[in-house]
Design a protein around this motif. Structure first.
Motif, short mmCIF file in Angstrom:
data_model
loop_
_atom_site.label_atom_id
_atom_site.label_comp_id
_atom_site.label_asym_id
_atom_site.label_seq_id
_atom_site.Cartn_x
_atom_site.Cartn_y
_atom_site.Cartn_z
N ASP A 1 8.75 -20.85 -1.59
CA ASP A 1 7.16 -20.50 -1.49
C ASP A 1 6.62 -21.49 -0.46
OD1 ASP A 1 5.85 -18.73 -3.14
OD2 ASP A 1 6.22 -20.02 -5.10
N ARG A 2 7.32 -22.59 -0.14
CA ARG A 2 6.75 -23.55 0.70
C ARG A 2 6.55 -23.25 1.95
NH1 ARG A 2 11.96 -25.38 3.08
NH2 ARG A 2 13.18 -24.76 1.64
N ILE A 3 7.24 -21.92 2.40
CA ILE A 3 6.98 -21.64 3.81
C ILE A 3 5.87 -20.54 3.70
CG2 ILE A 3 8.14 -19.95 5.39
CD1 ILE A 3 10.19 -21.78 4.99
N GLU A 4 4.94 -20.90 4.97
CA GLU A 4 3.45 -20.26 4.90
C GLU A 4 3.84 -18.69 5.06
OE1 GLU A 4 0.69 -22.55 7.11
OE2 GLU A 4 -0.47 -20.76 7.33
N LEU A 5 4.72 -18.35 6.10
CA LEU A 5 5.07 -16.96 6.52
C LEU A 5 5.17 -16.21 5.07
CD1 LEU A 5 7.33 -15.57 9.00
CD2 LEU A 5 7.94 -14.89 6.46
N THR A 6 6.09 -16.99 4.05
CA THR A 6 6.54 -16.25 2.89
C THR A 6 4.88 -16.11 2.00
OG1 THR A 6 8.49 -17.19 2.87
CG2 THR A 6 7.96 -16.49 0.77
N ARG A 7 4.26 -17.27 1.84
CA ARG A 7 2.92 -17.11 0.99
C ARG A 7 1.77 -16.01 1.60
NH1 ARG A 7 3.30 -22.82 1.58
NH2 ARG A 7 1.53 -22.71 2.90
N ASP A 8 1.88 -15.92 2.95
CA ASP A 8 0.89 -15.05 3.55
C ASP A 8 1.52 -13.59 3.05
OD1 ASP A 8 -0.53 -16.77 4.69
OD2 ASP A 8 0.03 -16.50 6.49
N ARG A 9 2.73 -13.30 3.18
CA ARG A 9 3.17 -12.11 2.92
C ARG A 9 2.93 -11.71 1.51
NH1 ARG A 9 9.26 -10.89 4.87
NH2 ARG A 9 8.46 -11.84 6.85
N PHE A 10 3.00 -12.58 0.66
CA PHE A 10 2.63 -12.43 -0.53
C PHE A 10 1.12 -11.98 -1.06
CE2 PHE A 10 1.89 -14.09 -4.88
CZ PHE A 10 2.57 -13.20 -5.83
N THR A 11 0.39 -12.87 -0.26
CA THR A 11 -1.10 -12.73 -0.20
C THR A 11 -1.27 -11.19 0.13
OG1 THR A 11 -1.33 -14.91 0.23
CG2 THR A 11 -3.29 -13.35 0.68
N GLY A 12 -0.83 -10.85 1.36
CA GLY A 12 -0.77 -9.37 1.46
C GLY A 12 -0.69 -8.38 0.28
N PHE A 13 0.36 -8.62 -0.25
CA PHE A 13 0.95 -7.91 -1.47
C PHE A 13 0.03 -8.07 -2.56
CE2 PHE A 13 3.15 -8.52 -5.66
CZ PHE A 13 3.64 -7.24 -5.73
N GLU A 14 -0.39 -9.19 -2.99
CA GLU A 14 -1.72 -9.49 -3.87
C GLU A 14 -2.90 -8.57 -3.66
OE1 GLU A 14 -1.49 -14.07 -5.80
OE2 GLU A 14 -2.24 -13.73 -3.62
N GLN A 15 -3.28 -8.55 -2.30
CA GLN A 15 -4.60 -8.02 -1.90
C GLN A 15 -4.27 -6.50 -2.16
OE1 GLN A 15 -5.88 -9.13 2.12
NE2 GLN A 15 -7.03 -7.20 2.09
N ALA A 16 -3.13 -5.98 -1.59
CA ALA A 16 -3.16 -4.48 -2.03
C ALA A 16 -2.92 -4.11 -3.55
CB ALA A 16 -1.81 -4.05 -1.66
N MET A 17 -2.35 -4.77 -4.40
CA MET A 17 -2.29 -4.86 -5.55
C MET A 17 -3.71 -4.89 -6.36
SD MET A 17 0.92 -4.36 -6.68
CE MET A 17 1.29 -4.88 -8.38
N LYS A 18 -4.48 -5.88 -5.86
CA LYS A 18 -5.81 -6.11 -6.34
C LYS A 18 -6.71 -4.83 -5.96
CE LYS A 18 -9.23 -9.75 -6.46
NZ LYS A 18 -9.57 -11.16 -6.09
N ARG B 1 0.93 -1.11 0.00
CA ARG B 1 0.09 0.01 0.03
C ARG B 1 0.91 1.27 -0.02
NH1 ARG B 1 -4.47 0.74 -1.49
NH2 ARG B 1 -3.80 2.95 -1.24
N HIS B 2 2.13 1.50 1.01
CA HIS B 2 2.79 2.34 0.92
C HIS B 2 3.37 2.75 -0.53
CE1 HIS B 2 5.85 4.95 2.32
NE2 HIS B 2 6.81 4.37 1.67
N LEU B 3 3.78 1.57 -1.22
CA LEU B 3 4.45 1.73 -2.64
C LEU B 3 3.18 2.45 -3.61
CD1 LEU B 3 6.58 -1.34 -2.85
CD2 LEU B 3 7.34 0.87 -2.40
N ILE B 4 2.19 1.80 -3.37
CA ILE B 4 1.04 2.49 -4.33
C ILE B 4 0.71 3.90 -4.08
CG2 ILE B 4 -1.48 2.24 -4.61
CD1 ILE B 4 -0.69 -0.93 -4.09
N GLU B 5 0.82 4.12 -2.50
CA GLU B 5 0.41 5.56 -2.36
C GLU B 5 1.52 6.39 -2.82
OE1 GLU B 5 -0.16 5.19 1.91
OE2 GLU B 5 -2.06 4.30 1.71
N ARG B 6 2.60 6.09 -2.83
CA ARG B 6 3.86 6.62 -3.64
C ARG B 6 3.63 6.70 -4.79
NH1 ARG B 6 5.38 8.66 1.04
NH2 ARG B 6 7.38 8.12 1.84
N GLY B 7 2.54 6.29 -5.68
CA GLY B 7 2.18 6.52 -6.90
C GLY B 7 2.84 5.28 -8.08
N HIS B 8 3.34 4.29 -7.32
CA HIS B 8 3.92 3.20 -8.21
C HIS B 8 2.95 2.37 -8.56
CE1 HIS B 8 8.20 4.09 -7.17
NE2 HIS B 8 7.59 4.50 -5.97
N THR B 9 3.16 1.66 -9.88
CA THR B 9 2.28 0.73 -10.33
C THR B 9 3.05 -0.56 -10.86
OG1 THR B 9 2.56 1.93 -12.46
CG2 THR B 9 0.56 2.34 -11.00
#
Lengths: 329, 329
Positions: A185-202, A168-176
């Motif tokens: 990828d097999r690490i859940e922590l990693t996947r969750d963090r990525f999910t947060g990334f996806e969500q903000a992008m979406k 979100r912070h990057l997006i607010e700075r105007g980045h696309t």
DNA sequence: CCTGGTTATGATATCGTTACCATATAACGT
DNA sequence: ACGTTATATGGTAACGATATCATAACCAGG
């Protein structure tokens, strides 16, 4: 060297009485107690801890499994744990999995063979089904990393939120055009963090490009590497979310070397808020993880489990994450 | 849980035979060996290590004493040690003295109470006379730090030379007003490094000013602190030799914040060659210490002492130091 | 004076292994 | 046939501490 029996013989008392003195049992005559203490001093007697362990079925030792001690994130975690452990009279065995499943399993065996009273998992390589069998040998809890299939106490941060927050912070700075670098990828922590990334992008209606995604990266050199792969692309990203301050630092270092300005040409956000984030130039915007607190809480919970003999009690403690804005974004 | 006796009963054999199977003794019938292994598997038997320790008088555990695990220098040292230890089937107990004598002594007690087979001292807080008594309980060796009064094996670097090397470099760059920041005076390593500094200064006919000397500094914040104290001086130094890359990084960070150009207004040289030295901008000129090698060699020597039952053998191994020139000087 | 609790001490079994000694059969050379 | 060695197994005593039980003296209360 000197055993309890020798002290007994030396004082003319029984080993039972000597043992009582050692363990501050109340029913010992004051004069004799003194005598025993003197004899212990004179003979240089010290209780043998192997014997005590065998008899008492406790080791006063805890193992902490991490994946890379030279990662400052883990150093700080371990530092906090060691401090508390020492204060409570516990030893800490350092177990480095080096990201290998086999090593991790070998370290879990410590619980089976009764070399430790409990294990703190700060890094998880194996599936829960391979870890679960060990829980019957003693308390295991996770700190930092986690597995939603697992039923063990956990001290964690909300990684989805962390991923979301940074993005979100990057997006607010105007980045696309935002790149993302994470762990395996097999690490859940990693996947969750990525999910947060996806969500903000979406939410922002932004597309995620395959060629902007980098996996299994941890260190400084990985960061440098990623920079080059990004800049070999036709259409370059203008921002990158790195899964650790070391990676971020590597990206920045190399960016500067190739006259790519941070944050103007490339914004970089890290993760952890390690000391280095505040040290390099530009300072790294990052997601602060409460490393000290996590380590301390995990150790506190472990102590509690050991002393109250709790086993697979399920309890999840979520500690707060925070965005720290510096100059790299 | 399951003991050797239960396995014995289950197979109809004696515990002695079971023990033989466990320890790969040659004289065991092949069919029976198989039977025992099956029974062990079925009962989930695992040898109890406390019992083994008591019986065998060995723990397969080594303690390493450091002063601050979050110092990357120690992280790397410990990393190398852990790797070798794990390969040889040893556990590593992490002991952080936090620069306190009491904690160090408490850790040395591990040898007395037979919790470890040996101790590696990577940091020394106490005088040799207070450490020496512990040598009779098992092997102790030092790695990195040292004490010339001590008679124990050591793996070290030539700190006088290191101090000399760095100082000469500054002098060659034309500096005459050189500040020096080191650790605590009571530490011999610190004093030696300073001796090297003195020697280089003397050779060049330069005076050492009291107000250019800073002691007992280790971390990033200490570095920042030192910068301010230097810049409060009437006659400011043009260069500083810091006793660690973290301190150097702190100095540089703060220098830049106050528009003091590095290296033009202030040259900075660090020590250790930690990853950070290559990361920040300008890169830190530093004295490279072979951290991995030191850790590995120390652990190798420790293994040798344990397996061959050597005690106070005196042996000093000096590893090479090297000047690494970057942009901060 | 007896009962019962508090204080004080010791003998012994136990924790789980393995080292050591004893025993027994098989195989081998002379 | 007989001593000698290799192979195979078991009984028992450690390793060094402590939990448990037993014993005994002492004092208080009835």
């Amino acid at each position: 060297m000197a055993t309890i029996k020798e002290v007994a013989k030396h004082t003319g008392l029984s080993s039972t009485t000597v043992s009582r003195v050692i363990n501050n049992h109340p029913y010992v005559d004051e004069a004799k107690r003194k005598k025993v203490l003197e004899a212990m001093e004179e003979l240089g007697y010290v209780p043998n801890s192997s014997a005590r362990r065998l008899r008492g079925q406790r080791t006063n030792t805890i193992a902490v499994i991490i994946s890379r001690i030279v990662n400052p994130f883990f150093s700080h975690l371990v530092d906090a744990m060691e401090k508390l452990a020492a204060e409570q009279g516990y030893q800490l065995i350092l177990c480095d999995s080096r990201l290998e499943k086999k090593r991790e399993i070998r370290h879990l065996e410590l619980l089976k063979t009764k070399q430790v009273d409990g294990i703190i998992l700060a890094s998880i390589q194996n599936d829960w089904k391979d870890i679960e069998p060990y829980t019957r040998y003693g308390p295991i809890l996770s700190c930092n990393e986690y597995d939603s299939k697992a039923s063990m106490p956990m001290v964690v941060c909300d990684q989805k939120y962390g991923g979301y927050l940074g993005t979100r912070h990057l997006i607010e700075r105007g980045h696309t055009k935002i790149a993302y670098a994470g762990g395996a990828d097999r690490i859940e922590l990693t996947r969750d963090r990525f999910t947060g990334f996806e969500q903000a992008m979406k939410e922002a209606g932004l597309a995620i490009r395959e060629d902007y995604l980098f996996t299994s990266y941890y260190g400084i050199d990985d960061g440098k590497n990623i920079f080059h792969r990004m800049y070999a692309l036709e259409e370059k990203p203008t921002a990158i979310f790195a899964g650790g301050d070391e990676v971020a630092a590597g990206v920045i270092k190399e960016a500067k070397r190739f006259h790519c300005r941070v944050p103007d040409d490339l914004a970089v956000i890290g993760y952890d808020n390690q000391p280095i984030a505040d040290l390099i130039d530009p300072g790294i915007t990052t997601i602060d993880q409460p490393m000290k607190l996590m380590g301390t809480r995990a150790m506190e919970m472990m102590m509690d489990m050991i002393t109250h003999n709790r086993r697979t009690m399920y309890q999840k403690e979520v500690l707060p994450l925070q965005l720290v804005v510096r100059q790299s974004t």
